[in-house]
Design an enzyme around this catalytic site. Structure first.
Site, mmCIF file in Angstrom:
data_model
loop_
_atom_site.group_PDB
_atom_site.id
_atom_site.type_symbol
_atom_site.label_atom_id
_atom_site.label_comp_id
_atom_site.label_asym_id
_atom_site.label_seq_id
_atom_site.Cartn_x
_atom_site.Cartn_y
_atom_site.Cartn_z
ATOM 1 N N ARG A 242 8.232 -10.343 -4.132
ATOM 2 C CA ARG A 242 7.332 -10.563 -3.005
ATOM 3 C C ARG A 242 8.151 -10.590 -1.715
ATOM 4 N NH1 ARG A 242 3.683 -9.247 -5.732
ATOM 5 N NH2 ARG A 242 1.767 -10.342 -6.236
ATOM 6 N N GLU A 271 4.138 -7.794 4.829
ATOM 7 C CA GLU A 271 2.905 -7.618 4.040
ATOM 8 C C GLU A 271 2.032 -8.873 4.109
ATOM 9 O OE1 GLU A 271 3.241 -5.539 0.055
ATOM 10 O OE2 GLU A 271 5.348 -5.880 0.502
ATOM 11 N N HIS A 294 5.480 -1.067 -2.145
ATOM 12 C CA HIS A 294 4.875 -2.014 -3.112
ATOM 13 C C HIS A 294 4.241 -1.256 -4.293
ATOM 14 C CE1 HIS A 294 3.163 -6.350 -3.444
ATOM 15 N NE2 HIS A 294 3.321 -5.826 -4.643
#
Ligand code: NAD
Length: 333
Positions: A242, A271, A294
């Site tokens: 992440r 993001e 991603h």
């Protein structure tokens, strides 16, 4: 006309396949695939847009939308929210419990795909694929000297499903794996040939540091200026987990000043944290950084597996059964 006996399942995630739609239909569900505005994923929808799309839904297969208390309040009929993925930092599990609903994740569906992609980035950065590609595109046949993955020391932060998959794959390259985990599980370590160390040792001794923890209050900006300063000048950082795990502005500075040698990034802080788009743009532009948008979980096979697991979780709840324990992240029934 709607058949009252059939349950309504709304999918707001892209790439939901025919097989999983068929599974839901066979189990008494009508499936509605939400038509998202061009260029938008469900994480970009407003709460009002989500309420409109989800009206009348008994089950919701969700991608990256925020699942909040106020949204759930507007959806009294909804019984189950199934994430087509495993990270769930955008699902308010307390709110799901309080609302008497169930939330699940698609455990076991995409870890192999993300582990494969992690190795792909390690190899791509090590062999300087970006510079080779752009050199050749400009007619330059000079040779950027790469570095082996073979027999390197790799630091794995987070030894869950994906971290273990990465270590299994790395064993074929005869690497030495150093693992940091807040709760060491010695059986995993023995099975995958790694050795547990503290974070300082991992950062100082690894040729490659790879991140596989969830994003939460403890792991936000786990890799920051201080952590980067502990890494070798020849080291590479890989993040397929992440964006918020890394302070991207600190990473950009470390790469620009050659404090570390390179990075392979599938995820970016921008993001989930607006205002950092320029930092992302600059990271993408560096020659020693290989980037992907991603896509770690996004293979045909991986998405089909996760779609089906999410569908199975929805059906289990709508039929009054329990989804697999490892998939349940909230159950307020
Ligand atoms: P998992 O729950 O199986 O493993 C996570 C591991 O991290 C656990 O073993 C946990 O003990 C460990 N951990 C928690 N806090 C830690 C800390 N502070 N330091 C070190 N370790 C810590 O999850 P997984 O299936 O392996 O997935 C890991 C992450 O990968 C997910 O949370 C998600 O954010 C990310 N992911 C990314 C993609 C992608 O497309 N790039 C796809 C799937 C998952």
């Amino acid at each position: 006309m709607l058949d009252a006996r059939r349950k309504q399942v709304v999918v707001t995630q892209k790439f939901f396949d025919e097989n999983s739609i068929g599974f839901l239909a066979e189990h008494g569900c009508d499936v509605r695939i939400a038509r998202l505005p061009a260029g938008k994923a469900d994480g970009g929808l407003t709460e009002a847009e989500l309420v409109e799309i989800l009206e009348g839904a008994d089950g919701w297969i969700v991608g990256h939308a925020n699942v909040t208390a106020s949204l759930l309040k507007s959806l009294p009929q909804l019984r189950v929210i199934a994430r087509r993925g495993v990270g769930y930092e955008r699902v308010d599990t307390d709110a799901v419990n309080a609302a008497g609903k169930v939330a699940t994740i698609a455990v076991g569906g995409n870890d192999a795909s993300v582990a494969d992609h992690t190795l792909c980035l390690m190899l791509a950065v090590g062999r300087r694929l970006k510079e080779c590609q752009s050199g050749l595109a400009g007619g330059d046949w000079s040779i950027p000297l790469g570095s082996d993955l073979y027999r390197k020391t790799v630091g794995v932060i987070g030894l869950g499903r994906i971290g273990r998959g990465v270590m299994q794959r790395l064993s074929g390259f005869e690497v030495k794996s150093l693992v940091y985990s807040p709760r060491p599980d010695w059986s995993h370590s023995l099975a995958t040939g790694g050795c547990y160390v503290d974070m300082e040792t991992l950062l100082a001794e690894s040729d490659i540091v790879t991140l596989h923890t969830p994003l939460n209050a403890d792991t936000h900006k786990l890799i920051n200026k201080a952590a980067l300063a502990r890494m070798k000048k020849t080291a590479v950082l890989i993040n397929t987990s992440r964006g918020g795990l890394v302070d991207d502005a600190d990473l950009l500075a470390a790469l620009q000043s050659r404090q570390i040698a390179g990075a392979g990034l599938d995820v970016f802080q921008s993001e989930s944290e607006p205002g950092l788009e320029e930092v992302t743009r600059q990271l993408i532009g560096l020659p020693n950084v290989v980037v992907t948008p991603h896509v770690g979980a996004s293979t045909v096979e991986g998405l089909n597996r996760t779609n089906l697991i999410a569908a199975q979780c929805v059906v289990a709840v709508l039929e009054g059964r329990n989804p697999p324990k490892s998939s349940v992240i909230a159950d307020g029934r």
